[in-house]
Design a protein around this motif. Structure first.
Motif, PDB file in Angstrom:
ATOM      1  N   TYR A  64       0.829  -1.149  -0.087  1.00 29.83           N
ATOM      2  CA  TYR A  64      -0.081  -0.026   0.108  1.00 29.83           C
ATOM      3  C   TYR A  64       0.887   0.952  -0.016  1.00 29.83           C
ATOM      4  O   TYR A  64       1.949   1.258   0.758  1.00 29.83           O
ATOM      5  CB  TYR A  64      -0.862   0.001   1.174  1.00 29.83           C
ATOM      6  CG  TYR A  64      -2.207  -1.091   1.010  1.00 29.83           C
ATOM      7  CD1 TYR A  64      -1.911  -2.386   1.125  1.00 29.83           C
ATOM      8  CD2 TYR A  64      -3.545  -0.439   0.923  1.00 29.83           C
ATOM      9  CE1 TYR A  64      -2.962  -3.320   1.136  1.00 29.83           C
ATOM     10  CE2 TYR A  64      -4.501  -1.410   0.766  1.00 29.83           C
ATOM     11  CZ  TYR A  64      -4.157  -2.848   0.700  1.00 29.83           C
ATOM     12  OH  TYR A  64      -5.207  -3.734   0.610  1.00 29.83           O
ATOM     13  N   TYR A  65       0.612   2.277  -0.729  1.00 36.33           N
ATOM     14  CA  TYR A  65       1.348   3.478  -0.958  1.00 36.33           C
ATOM     15  C   TYR A  65       0.422   4.571  -0.976  1.00 36.33           C
ATOM     16  O   TYR A  65      -0.916   4.595  -1.178  1.00 36.33           O
ATOM     17  CB  TYR A  65       1.724   3.481  -2.562  1.00 36.33           C
ATOM     18  CG  TYR A  65       2.618   2.430  -2.865  1.00 36.33           C
ATOM     19  CD1 TYR A  65       2.252   1.143  -3.309  1.00 36.33           C
ATOM     20  CD2 TYR A  65       4.107   2.385  -2.746  1.00 36.33           C
ATOM     21  CE1 TYR A  65       2.963   0.100  -3.847  1.00 36.33           C
ATOM     22  CE2 TYR A  65       4.804   1.127  -3.325  1.00 36.33           C
ATOM     23  CZ  TYR A  65       4.419   0.223  -3.822  1.00 36.33           C
ATOM     24  OH  TYR A  65       5.031  -0.787  -3.865  1.00 36.33           O
ATOM     25  N   CYS A  66       0.906   6.000  -0.525  1.00 35.04           N
ATOM     26  CA  CYS A  66       0.394   7.044  -0.385  1.00 35.04           C
ATOM     27  C   CYS A  66       1.025   8.097  -1.299  1.00 35.04           C
ATOM     28  O   CYS A  66       2.317   8.026  -1.096  1.00 35.04           O
ATOM     29  CB  CYS A  66       0.112   7.532   0.970  1.00 35.04           C
ATOM     30  SG  CYS A  66       1.433   7.890   1.920  1.00 35.04           S
ATOM     31  N   VAL A  67       0.253   8.819  -2.024  1.00 33.54           N
ATOM     32  CA  VAL A  67       1.029   9.886  -2.824  1.00 33.54           C
ATOM     33  C   VAL A  67       0.048  11.154  -2.928  1.00 33.54           C
ATOM     34  O   VAL A  67      -1.164  11.072  -2.682  1.00 33.54           O
ATOM     35  CB  VAL A  67       1.267   9.338  -4.054  1.00 33.54           C
ATOM     36  CG1 VAL A  67       2.282   8.451  -4.168  1.00 33.54           C
ATOM     37  CG2 VAL A  67       0.024   8.827  -4.676  1.00 33.54           C
ATOM     38  N   PRO A  68       0.414  12.485  -3.194  1.00 28.45           N
ATOM     39  CA  PRO A  68      -0.426  13.463  -3.368  1.00 28.45           C
ATOM     40  C   PRO A  68      -1.316  13.077  -4.649  1.00 28.45           C
ATOM     41  O   PRO A  68      -0.615  12.451  -5.515  1.00 28.45           O
ATOM     42  CB  PRO A  68       0.604  14.627  -3.535  1.00 28.45           C
ATOM     43  CG  PRO A  68       1.807  14.060  -2.830  1.00 28.45           C
ATOM     44  CD  PRO A  68       1.830  12.584  -3.134  1.00 28.45           C
ATOM     45  N   VAL A  69      -2.516  13.579  -4.568  1.00 31.07           N
ATOM     46  CA  VAL A  69      -3.153  13.161  -5.885  1.00 31.07           C
ATOM     47  C   VAL A  69      -3.789  14.716  -6.261  1.00 31.07           C
ATOM     48  O   VAL A  69      -3.922  15.439  -5.630  1.00 31.07           O
ATOM     49  CB  VAL A  69      -4.559  12.273  -5.368  1.00 31.07           C
ATOM     50  CG1 VAL A  69      -3.784  10.833  -5.296  1.00 31.07           C
ATOM     51  CG2 VAL A  69      -5.277  12.649  -4.424  1.00 31.07           C
ATOM     52  N   ARG A 103       8.252   3.543  -0.549  1.00 32.97           N
ATOM     53  CA  ARG A 103       8.657   2.251  -0.409  1.00 32.97           C
ATOM     54  C   ARG A 103       7.279   1.277  -0.205  1.00 32.97           C
ATOM     55  O   ARG A 103       7.144   0.051  -0.409  1.00 32.97           O
ATOM     56  CB  ARG A 103       9.458   1.825   0.868  1.00 32.97           C
ATOM     57  CG  ARG A 103      11.002   2.336   0.391  1.00 32.97           C
ATOM     58  CD  ARG A 103      11.709   1.832   1.741  1.00 32.97           C
ATOM     59  NE  ARG A 103      13.244   2.231   1.280  1.00 32.97           N
ATOM     60  CZ  ARG A 103      14.274   1.710   1.865  1.00 32.97           C
ATOM     61  NH1 ARG A 103      14.138   1.165   3.227  1.00 32.97           N
ATOM     62  NH2 ARG A 103      15.258   2.063   1.598  1.00 32.97           N
ATOM     63  N   GLY A 104       6.286   2.180   0.180  1.00 28.01           N
ATOM     64  CA  GLY A 104       4.977   1.530   0.656  1.00 28.01           C
ATOM     65  C   GLY A 104       4.838   0.562   2.079  1.00 28.01           C
ATOM     66  O   GLY A 104       6.149   0.549   2.683  1.00 28.01           O
ATOM     67  N   THR A 105       3.814   0.008   2.407  1.00 27.43           N
ATOM     68  CA  THR A 105       3.938  -0.981   3.408  1.00 27.43           C
ATOM     69  C   THR A 105       3.039  -2.192   3.226  1.00 27.43           C
ATOM     70  O   THR A 105       1.860  -2.092   2.586  1.00 27.43           O
ATOM     71  CB  THR A 105       3.230  -0.128   4.671  1.00 27.43           C
ATOM     72  OG1 THR A 105       3.198  -1.016   5.918  1.00 27.43           O
ATOM     73  CG2 THR A 105       1.838   0.262   4.597  1.00 27.43           C
ATOM     74  N   GLN A 106       3.545  -3.327   3.406  1.00 26.43           N
ATOM     75  CA  GLN A 106       3.120  -4.465   2.863  1.00 26.43           C
ATOM     76  C   GLN A 106       1.812  -4.999   3.943  1.00 26.43           C
ATOM     77  O   GLN A 106       1.908  -4.953   5.223  1.00 26.43           O
ATOM     78  CB  GLN A 106       4.198  -5.751   3.191  1.00 26.43           C
ATOM     79  CG  GLN A 106       3.490  -6.951   2.862  1.00 26.43           C
ATOM     80  CD  GLN A 106       3.391  -7.175   1.208  1.00 26.43           C
ATOM     81  OE1 GLN A 106       4.218  -6.716   0.363  1.00 26.43           O
ATOM     82  NE2 GLN A 106       2.113  -7.621   0.902  1.00 26.43           N
ATOM     83  N   VAL A 107       0.879  -5.343   3.363  1.00 23.93           N
ATOM     84  CA  VAL A 107      -0.404  -5.957   4.174  1.00 23.93           C
ATOM     85  C   VAL A 107      -0.418  -7.379   3.590  1.00 23.93           C
ATOM     86  O   VAL A 107      -0.624  -7.754   2.609  1.00 23.93           O
ATOM     87  CB  VAL A 107      -1.578  -5.092   3.979  1.00 23.93           C
ATOM     88  CG1 VAL A 107      -2.729  -5.861   4.367  1.00 23.93           C
ATOM     89  CG2 VAL A 107      -1.448  -3.564   4.311  1.00 23.93           C
TER      90      VAL A 107
END
Length: 125
Positions: free
Chosen positions: A94-99, A117-121
């Protein structure tokens, strides 16, 4: 260095919950609409949810409505993704970015092509 850092992922059983965090470093994100995206192995990246800069507007992928909740705390410079009733099809990075978005609008269109790098779920019994 300006960056968004994702955290909070992990291993959870089906039906369990996780809360992901997206923390800004080096800048304030209070003027940015933020989106969460995910990418599973062998699949294209997909939009999960977004939130406008004020927090007044949120959007979700149709398949996730009712299970995921996005929120933000601009005082903490952080955006959250609460994930409930996790299913076997939810595992991904899972990643977060400005949209693209404004005070009361957001979209799941990334404003840039920088992905952290995101975070693994992982969902498994």
């Amino acid at each position: 260095q300006l960056q968004l850092v994702e955290s909070g992922g992990g291993l959870v059983q089906p039906g369990g919950s996780l809360r992901l965090s997206c923390a800004a470093s080096g800048f304030t994100l209070e003027y940015d609409a933020i989106g969460w995206f995910r990418q599973a192995p062998g699949k294209e990246r997909e939009g999960v949810s977004c939130i406008s800069s004020s927090g007044s507007t949120t959007n979700y992928a149709d398949s996730l409505k009712g299970r995921f909740t996005i929120s933000r705390d601009n005082a903490k410079n952080t955006v959250y993704l609460q994930m409930n009733s996790l299913k076997p099809e939810d595992p991904a990075v899972y990643y977060c970015v400005p949209v693209v978005g404004f005070l009361h609008m957001c979209s799941m269109i990334p404003r840039n092509d920088y992905w952290g790098r995101g975070t693994q779920v992982t969902v498994s019994s």
